[in-house]
Design an enzyme around this catalytic site. Structure first.
Site, PDB file in Angstrom:
ATOM      1  N   ASP A 151     153.759  16.050 100.353  1.00  0.00           N
ATOM      2  CA  ASP A 151     152.751  15.611 101.319  1.00  0.00           C
ATOM      3  C   ASP A 151     153.358  14.707 102.394  1.00  0.00           C
ATOM      4  OD1 ASP A 151     153.200  13.593  99.436  1.00  0.00           O
ATOM      5  OD2 ASP A 151     151.266  12.664  99.849  1.00  0.00           O
ATOM      6  N   GLU A 152     152.615  14.541 103.463  1.00  0.00           N
ATOM      7  CA  GLU A 152     152.850  13.548 104.518  1.00  0.00           C
ATOM      8  C   GLU A 152     154.218  13.673 105.199  1.00  0.00           C
ATOM      9  OE1 GLU A 152     149.778  10.038 103.309  1.00  0.00           O
ATOM     10  OE2 GLU A 152     151.761   9.906 102.395  1.00  0.00           O
TER      11      GLU A 152
END
Length: 597
Positions: free
Chosen positions: A362-363
């Protein structure tokens, strides 16, 4: 004016026993326990514990059984005389024995000093538990493990309890239910147990867990074990261990110990091979799988300084290159990166098993990658890709994920199911080409109303719910990179968590929901605050996932208070959720008709 108070006490085996009498008893009225003054005309006395067992729905058991439960004929027992039988030559007899000893130890904690102070009356009933487990294999809990169980009793001087289950894990849940049926009658100083029990039970969802980040702030193994103890008491079965992040690398890898040497906060704040294996076994005999997460290609920094495979590490201003300091991402063009990952995967698979693996994902920050000359040169000169945002999302990122997955499968010797956090990658139209639904499970952290959940379900992904609008337990505290409150405020109370039902989020595709996890990111939490952040809120979601109750939180309130009290008696510093007066005066505190306001 001074008043003289006389207290008579005795000390036996280290326990202080106060001799006193209560002015109160309890009456079962309309399914709840009413505190009642005892007078000379009172003929029938129920202690609070007796009343809860006999009066509350589902005998006060948490989580609420999905099938039937009935208890009757409370009998005084000698708590020192629990025994069990099983086939001693089976593969799982050792696990059963360990689970039984945990059970007897914890019921003594639950009834307190009465276990020691109780008179050794030979006429008191003993309890024998007979385990009848169909599957005698020693397989760890997996995605399809059956956890159902039944309990039946027959009684005499010995109360014979039969627990039937397909697997050890179902039988262990049966023991957990039994532990909630052993009570201490403080009006008469005796331990009671129903001589007549009938239970049929099993979970709706097979993935019921907690995600704990131990990288932002180190969490001691002792505190992790407390978490596992409380999870077992709530019939949660998955400990998702977020082991590393940009801020620290406390995991001591067999193949690359230098990562912890560079990346741990101190030599004392690490998880060695022995520590990891001890935690895994502690969890296993309590019916819990431990799933490691090695987050990548973002959330990497500390520990990787000497490897030459990262970029953006600790760049400033940090808010340009990541969501929180320090920044750090892998450079997917560095081929040596995949050799190191293969080694790390091998270390973790050897410890945690090969049922499932969490790869984070993620991210990703595109500004970081765009500012990495080595990467952009490789994209243009070697791959012939342009430098538009779409190329980073649909070419660079998939290039990393594909190569990392191949290395994981190589070390496992099979296609291990991979979990990824929901992200920009999982939002792409061609996500099924990049991440085949047959190979990937998506853990959703966006809000429960996010349209991407429906997209994933329509594309046949299995999902795990950790939607931040209900299940992020770090929310509602002060901001730590800004003033005010943190990004996911407000605080999520147990009521919000309880009512976060997968069937409402996934609607007619709830069969694709494996389950869910509460999540505690530890930017503002750690060992000292762990219990109160997790409990009893995680127990609320435990019932939602086990039972998926048709009613809202208000129907569970009295049992929730009772379960929170059990957790405290087990040594868990669970947060208070009401004044104790409300606990002991049932149904007097709720404002009727305003539960949803």
């Amino acid at each position: 004016m001074l008043h003289k108070i006389i207290v008579i006490f005795s000390v036996i085996n280290g326990c202080i026993h106060l001799s006193s009498s209560s002015k109160w008893h309890y009456q079962c009225t309309e399914g709840f326990c009413r505190k009642t003054l005892t007078t000379e005309n009172t003929t029938s006395l129920l202690s609070f514990a007796e009343c809860n067992l006999l009066c509350l729905n589902h005998a006060g058991v948490w989580p609420m059984p999905t099938g039937s439960i009935s208890v009757a004929n409370l009998t005084e027992i000698n708590i020192q005389k629990f025994s069990f039988t099983t086939n001693q030559d089976t593969n799982i007899s050792n696990s059963v024995e360990k689970a039984f000893h945990i059970f007897t130890s914890e019921i003594k904690s639950l009834v307190g000093c009465s276990a020691v102070l109780q008179a050794k009356n030979s006429n008191l009933a003993s309890v024998q538990i007979n385990f009848q487990i169909t599957d005698q294999s020693t397989k760890d809990i997996g995605l399809g493990t059956v956890e159902t169980y039944t309990i039946e009793t027959s009684s005499g001087n010995i109360i014979n309890v039969t627990i039937r289950a397909k697997t050890f894990f179902g039988a262990r849940h049966g023991l957990e239910t039994l532990s909630q049926l052993v009570i201490y009658d403080d009006l008469r100083g005796r331990v009671l147990f129903p001589a007549n029990i009938s239970v049929a039970d099993g979970p709706v969802y097979g993935w019921r867990g907690i995600m704990l980040d131990t990288a932002r702030n180190y969490v001691t193994p002792k505190a992790i074990k407390r978490t596992l103890k409380a999870m077992a008491a709530s019939k949660l079965n998955t400990f998702h261990w977020h082991l590393t992040d940009t801020s620290s690398f406390p995991y001591v890898s067999k193949s690359h110990p230098e990562l912890a040497e560079y990346g741990a906060y101190s030599p004392n704040k690490v998880y060695t091979d022995a520590t990891v294996r001890d935690i895994i076994e502690y969890a296993r005999v309590r019916g819990i799988r431990v799933v490691p997460e090695l987050d990548a290609p973002a959330h990497v920094g500390e520990g990787w300084q000497s490897t030459g495979v990262t970029t953006c590490f600790d760049w400033t201003p940090w808010d340009k290159y990541c969501v929180e300091p320090p920044c750090g991402q892998f450079d997917p063009s560095r081929e040596q990166l995949y050799d190191i990952l293969e080694d790390l995967y091998g270390d973790m698979l050897d410890q945690f098993g090969t049922n499932v693996f969490h790869m984070g994902g993620d991210e990703i920050n595109l500004a970081c990658w765009k500012a990495t000359a080595n990467l952009t040169n490789w994209m243009v000169s070697e791959k012939g890709w342009d430098l538009e945002a779409a190329s980073f999302l649909t070419k660079v990122w998939p290039y990393f994920q594909s190569n990392a997955a191949k290395r994981l499968h190589k070390k496992a010797g099979k296609n291990v199911p991979i979990i990824l956090w929901s992200s920009d990658l999982t939002n792409q139209e061609n996500v099924t080409d990049i991440l085949p639904p047959s190979d990937y499970i998506i853990q959703v952290w966006s809000s429960g109303s996010d349209s991407s959940i429906r997209t994933l379900l329509n594309k046949n992904y299995s999902i795990i719910l950790s939607n931040s609008d209900a299940l992020y337990l770090d929310c509602g505290f002060a901001g730590w990179v800004t003033s005010g409150n943190n990004w996911c405020s407000p605080y999520k109370g147990w009521q919000t968590i309880y009512d976060n039902k997968p069937i409402n989020i996934a609607v007619n595709k709830s069969n694709q929901v494996l389950g869910g996890e509460t999540a505690l990111w530890t930017e503002e939490a750690g060992t000292s605050s762990l219990d109160s952040r997790l409990w009893p809120r995680s127990a609320a979601f435990a019932e939602t996932l086990w039972t998926e109750p048709a009613t809202d939180w208000s129907e569970a309130e009295e049992r929730m208070l009772l379960h929170r009290d059990r957790l405290v008696r087990l040594g868990i510093e669970a947060d208070e959720i009401q004044p104790e007066w409300c606990f002991r005066n049932q149904q007097t505190c709720p404002i009727l008709g305003k539960f949803n306001n």
